[in-house]
Design a protein around this motif. Structure first.
Motif, short mmCIF file in Angstrom:
data_model
loop_
_atom_site.label_atom_id
_atom_site.label_comp_id
_atom_site.label_asym_id
_atom_site.label_seq_id
_atom_site.Cartn_x
_atom_site.Cartn_y
_atom_site.Cartn_z
N SER A 22 2.96 8.92 -3.68
CA SER A 22 1.62 8.37 -3.69
C SER A 22 0.71 9.37 -3.00
N PHE A 23 -0.42 9.70 -3.62
CA PHE A 23 -1.22 10.82 -3.10
C PHE A 23 -2.71 10.56 -3.25
N ASP B 50 0.87 -1.18 0.00
CA ASP B 50 0.00 0.00 0.00
C ASP B 50 0.91 1.23 0.00
N THR B 51 1.09 1.84 -1.16
CA THR B 51 2.12 2.89 -1.31
C THR B 51 1.82 4.13 -0.48
N CYS C 26 -21.24 14.99 5.39
CA CYS C 26 -20.05 14.12 5.31
C CYS C 26 -18.84 14.86 4.74
N ARG C 27 -19.02 15.54 3.63
CA ARG C 27 -17.90 16.22 2.99
C ARG C 27 -17.38 17.39 3.83
N PRO C 28 -18.23 18.36 4.24
CA PRO C 28 -17.70 19.48 5.03
C PRO C 28 -17.14 19.07 6.39
N MET C 29 -17.63 17.98 6.97
CA MET C 29 -17.12 17.52 8.26
C MET C 29 -15.98 16.52 8.11
N ASN C 30 -15.56 16.27 6.88
CA ASN C 30 -14.47 15.33 6.58
C ASN C 30 -14.74 13.95 7.17
N LYS C 31 -15.95 13.46 6.99
CA LYS C 31 -16.31 12.11 7.43
C LYS C 31 -16.33 11.20 6.21
N GLY C 32 -15.22 10.55 5.95
CA GLY C 32 -15.09 9.76 4.74
C GLY C 32 -14.48 8.40 4.98
N LEU C 33 -14.17 7.72 3.89
CA LEU C 33 -13.54 6.40 3.90
C LEU C 33 -12.41 6.39 2.88
N ARG C 34 -11.40 5.58 3.10
CA ARG C 34 -10.34 5.42 2.09
C ARG C 34 -10.58 4.09 1.39
N LEU C 35 -11.20 4.17 0.21
CA LEU C 35 -11.54 2.98 -0.56
C LEU C 35 -10.67 2.81 -1.80
N ASP C 36 -9.94 3.87 -2.18
CA ASP C 36 -9.16 3.87 -3.42
C ASP C 36 -7.67 3.80 -3.10
N TYR C 37 -6.93 3.02 -3.88
CA TYR C 37 -5.54 2.72 -3.53
C TYR C 37 -4.63 2.74 -4.75
N VAL C 38 -3.34 2.90 -4.45
CA VAL C 38 -2.28 2.57 -5.39
C VAL C 38 -1.41 1.53 -4.71
N LEU C 39 -1.40 0.34 -5.26
CA LEU C 39 -0.58 -0.76 -4.74
C LEU C 39 0.54 -1.03 -5.74
#
Length: 496
Positions: free
Chosen positions: A470-471, A395-396, A418-431
């Motif tokens: 990686s960003f 997981d880079t 969700c967006r303005p309160m920064n309530k999110g998930l990390r579902l996208d990756y660079v491996l």
């Protein structure tokens, strides 16, 4: 007046200060509006002055006297109750509130940084903090310098959640702005939801809007279900860059023989592989387990006839061995495997270190709904690291930013906050294959550690290809409900 001044300042600068929190982003307008709207709605700025007992007495002496008497009784009753609990040895099940600013030690950190540090120490956020967005760690981009024999290749991926909808709305301008600013050499799109008969029309629209150097387009569509799933890979031609002749590259769709007999892997248009001279790229949109978790066994059960995680890991491993070159995987993988990747976990008192040390199944105290949500289930989060190990992938983003918090790639549109309160998930990756990541080191490494590993770092930097950055572009004005993710890879310079 404060909101008006702050907004006008942020229009002129890429750095602005809001409620003592620094925000840096290439494009600030959308974030600025959300933050300022939240600021305008918050009670600590807009609430009227609280009336004192004296004010109330002047307005209505009788009412004030009665209120004061009632408060005194309630206070006395509360003290008696607390004393009774203490004498009985009962434990209060509420979390201990954070120390006040007056009693807190002196710190040179900004409020946002101090809030982040408190979470890392296991201090639960105060009630006032809960009205503010989850703090985001700084994750500065790594610069990639060009040399005579090497050059950077930038690869990006974005889940557009229906490409036609994007192109037929004001989101098209956001997509164009993203590609013009970042100038990726490879741009992957997930979940385009196009039918095969739509491809010619949509590709023509993209060619008309995108810079002309984006010459080559590869598509895969779902044949099992129309208007569903789908992956696109768009290549930029550069005469003296990493991809001089994109039309000559070998491209395959699906998992080949591994996907035979598996309708999800072979018929839903979920995977495109592009073979570059230095490495293979896999653009993938991993199946979601579904709101009812019907596909959860397919995703994670390695004893079943078809298991995506096991099959995908085998595909990547065989790809690396057969072509004798490393592999990069990019896309929406539909899983949050670390506690930092799930916003719901941030409210736990032992977040993040204490929580991360627990078995995954024990991390859901008070989070029953999250435990049963696709992408967040214990089964998926336990299977994900197994998949990485079996495929030999890294997981880079976490390799460079292992402790980063508040960095997500998906924000639900079901809830406006969700967006303005920064309530999110990390579902996208660079491996990436481990051979491409040996030189990566966590940001903020100490001088002593840096000195110890200097020789190893110098030798690993000679190897090609290698991951340099990686960003996650979560601070952008989003095109859809996902943020773009990407990486920069150092490769050999090639020419026609």
């Amino acid at each position: 007046r404060f909101a008006y001044i702050a907004f006008n300042c942020c229009e002129q600068s890429s750095v602005f200060r809001l409620n003592s929190t620094f925000i840096r982003a290439p494009s600030l307008t959308g974030i600025a509006r959300a933050r300022l709207q939240q600021l305008a709605d918050s009670t600590f700025l807009m609430a009227p002055k609280k009336k004192t007992v004296k004010d109330a007495a002047e307005a209505s002496p009788a009412k004030a006297k009665a209120d004061a008497k009632g408060k005194a009784k309630a206070k006395a009753k509360g003290k008696a109750k607390a004393k009774g609990k203490a004498s009985a040895g009962e434990a209060d099940d509420k979390e201990t509130p954070a120390k006040t600013a007056a009693s807190a030690p002196t710190s040179t950190s900004s409020p946002a940084q101090e809030n982040n540090h408190q979470q890392q120490r296991g201090t639960k956020r105060s009630a006032q903090d809960k009205k503010s967005p989850l703090p985001r760690s700084l994750t500065p981009r790594q610069l990639v310098s060009e040399e005579s024999e090497t050059c950077p290749m930038k690869i990006m991926s974005l889940n557009v959640a229906s490409l036609r909808s994007v192109l037929n709305s004001d989101k098209a301008a956001k997509l164009l702005h993203l590609i013009e600013r970042e100038k990726p050499d490879v741009f992957c799109l997930n979940e385009h939801k196009l039918k095969e008969e739509d491809i010619e029309e949509i590709e023509q629209k993209l060619r008309e809007q995108f810079p002309q150097e984006y010459t080559t387009y590869h598509w895969t569509c779902s044949t099992a279900k129309k208007g569903y799933s789908g992956v696109t890979v768009i290549l930029k031609a550069s005469k003296d860059g990493p991809i001089p002749s994109p039309e000559s590259l070998t491209v395959t769709k699906g998992m080949g023989k591994l996907g035979e007999g598996d309708p999800i892997a072979s018929e839903e248009g979920r995977l495109i592989t592009v073979e570059f001279p230095d490495f293979s790229l896999v653009s993938v949109y991993v199946p979601n387990s579904g709101s009812d978790l019907k596909r959860l066994p397919y995703r994670t059960d390695r004893t079943a006839e078809h298991c995506w995680d096991a099959k995908f890991a085998k595909y990547v491993r065989q790809l690396e061995e057969s072509r004798k070159k490393p592999v990069v995987v990019i896309g929406d993988l539909n899983c949050c495997w670390k506690v930092q990747d799930i916003w719901n976990m941030y409210e736990r008192p032992d977040f993040p270190d204490g929580l991360a040390e627990k078995p995954i199944a024990d991390q859901y105290t008070g989070l029953t709904a999250a435990k049963k949500s696709a992408g967040l289930t214990p089964e998926e989060r336990e299977s994900f690291p197994k998949m990485l190990e079996e495929a030999g992938l890294v997981d880079t983003f976490r390799a460079i930013h292992p402790d980063a918090t508040g960095v997500f790639s998906y924000y639900s549109m079901r809830f406006a906050t969700c967006r303005p309160m920064n309530k999110g998930l990390r579902l996208d990756y660079v491996l990436a294959s481990s051979s491409m990541c040996s030189q990566l080191r966590p940001e903020g490494k100490s001088a002593e550690e840096e000195k110890t590993t200097k020789k190893e770092s110098e030798s690993s930097k000679q190897s090609l290809p290698r991951i340099q950055d990686s960003f996650i572009l979560d601070e952008d004005d989003l095109v859809a409900d996902h943020a773009a993710v990407g990486c920069s890879i150092v490769v050999k310079r090639r020419s026609d």
